[in-house]
Design a protein around this motif. Structure first.
Motif, PDB file in Angstrom:
ATOM      1  N   THR A  61       0.819  -1.210   0.000  1.00 45.40           N
ATOM      2  CA  THR A  61       0.000   0.000   0.000  1.00 45.40           C
ATOM      3  C   THR A  61       0.856   1.265   0.000  1.00 45.40           C
ATOM      4  N   VAL A  62       2.177   1.093   0.147  1.00 43.63           N
ATOM      5  CA  VAL A  62       3.075   2.252   0.043  1.00 43.63           C
ATOM      6  C   VAL A  62       3.433   2.428  -1.436  1.00 43.63           C
ATOM      7  N   PRO A  63       3.839   3.661  -1.821  1.00 46.42           N
ATOM      8  CA  PRO A  63       4.235   3.849  -3.225  1.00 46.42           C
ATOM      9  C   PRO A  63       5.477   3.010  -3.546  1.00 46.42           C
ATOM     10  N   THR A  64       5.507   2.440  -4.733  1.00 50.89           N
ATOM     11  CA  THR A  64       6.635   1.577  -5.099  1.00 50.89           C
ATOM     12  C   THR A  64       7.208   1.946  -6.466  1.00 50.89           C
ATOM     13  N   THR A  65       8.486   1.624  -6.614  1.00 46.35           N
ATOM     14  CA  THR A  65       9.116   1.603  -7.929  1.00 46.35           C
ATOM     15  C   THR A  65       9.724   0.211  -8.046  1.00 46.35           C
ATOM     16  N   MET A  66      10.023  -0.217  -9.262  1.00 45.75           N
ATOM     17  CA  MET A  66      10.587  -1.555  -9.392  1.00 45.75           C
ATOM     18  C   MET A  66      11.760  -1.607 -10.353  1.00 45.75           C
ATOM     19  N   ASP A  67      12.645  -2.555 -10.068  1.00 41.92           N
ATOM     20  CA  ASP A  67      13.812  -2.776 -10.918  1.00 41.92           C
ATOM     21  C   ASP A  67      14.169  -4.257 -10.792  1.00 41.92           C
ATOM     22  N   PHE A  68      15.065  -4.710 -11.660  1.00 42.68           N
ATOM     23  CA  PHE A  68      15.447  -6.128 -11.640  1.00 42.68           C
ATOM     24  C   PHE A  68      16.954  -6.273 -11.745  1.00 42.68           C
TER      25      PHE A  68
END
Ligand code: PRP
Length: 187
Positions: A61-68
């Motif tokens: 529910t918190v803002p997220t960014t994503m990477d791999f």
């Protein structure tokens, strides 16, 4: 679950889809509580974590960014030499960010320790690891994930991202493989 729907190479289902769903929801709630007030940069370890990460991200529910990131050991993975190299590095900087590494399984612990050291050296604001599965009996080095979905015995498990020779990752459950499949001699 309808047993006739089981993949023919599967011996037994260890964790059913509905159990996975419930646990992923719990993990998402716990991680969101812990990180209330800031955003999370979620780093998935390719390829096994991709499916778990996709579901977990939607429970946060918190803002997220994503990477791999993709890392590999040289030679035979099953012997876990511990020598790893970066196959694909992160696209974005982790400096000053709250990073959550998402893994499908902690086995020997070598990968987790390598990632903690690698990312820790890049100036993160905080670094936590969430692993869907933990196989403590397989440890070669001390390693602890901050969040664990399920603790499993040392057995050959596939499904929900986990593979055997790149197969079975798309199964919706986590299961043991029939021994004749993994005992087949390598060509
Ligand atoms: C698996 C798994 C973890 C690592 C855990 O990756 O996804 O990243 O091994 O093992 P360890 O604790 O013994 O280091 P693998 O190299 O099989 O690649 P995959 O994710 O593409 O299946």
């Amino acid at each position: 679950m309808d047993p006739t729907a089981l993949h023919p190479d599967i011996e037994a289902v260890l964790i059913a889809p509905e159990q996975i769903r419930a646990r992923v929801q719990e993990l998402g709630a716990e991680i969101s509580r812990r990180h209330a007030g800031h955003s999370l940069h979620v780093v998935g370890v390719l390829r096994g974590a991709a499916i778990f990460m996709a579901d977990l991200l939607r429970e946060l529910t918190v803002p997220t960014t994503m990477d791999f990131i993709a890392i590999s050991s040289y030679g035979n993975r099953t012997r876990s030499s511990g020598i790893v190299r970066i196959v694909k590095d992160l696209e974005d900087t982790v400096e000053g960010r709250h990073v959550l590494v998402v893994e499908d399984v902690v086995d020997t612990g070598l990968t987790l320790n390598y990632l903690r050291e690698l990312l820790g050296d890049r100036g993160v604001a905080s670094l936590e690891v969430c692993a869907l599965l933990d196989k403590p009996s397989a440890r070669k080095v001390e390693a602890t994930a901050n969040y664990v979905g399920f603790t499993v015995p040392e057995s050959f498990v596939v499904g929900y991202g986990l593979d055997f020779r790149q197969n079975y990752r798309g199964l919706p459950y986590i299961a043991t493989l029939r021994p004749e499949i993994y005992e087949m001699r390598e060509e």
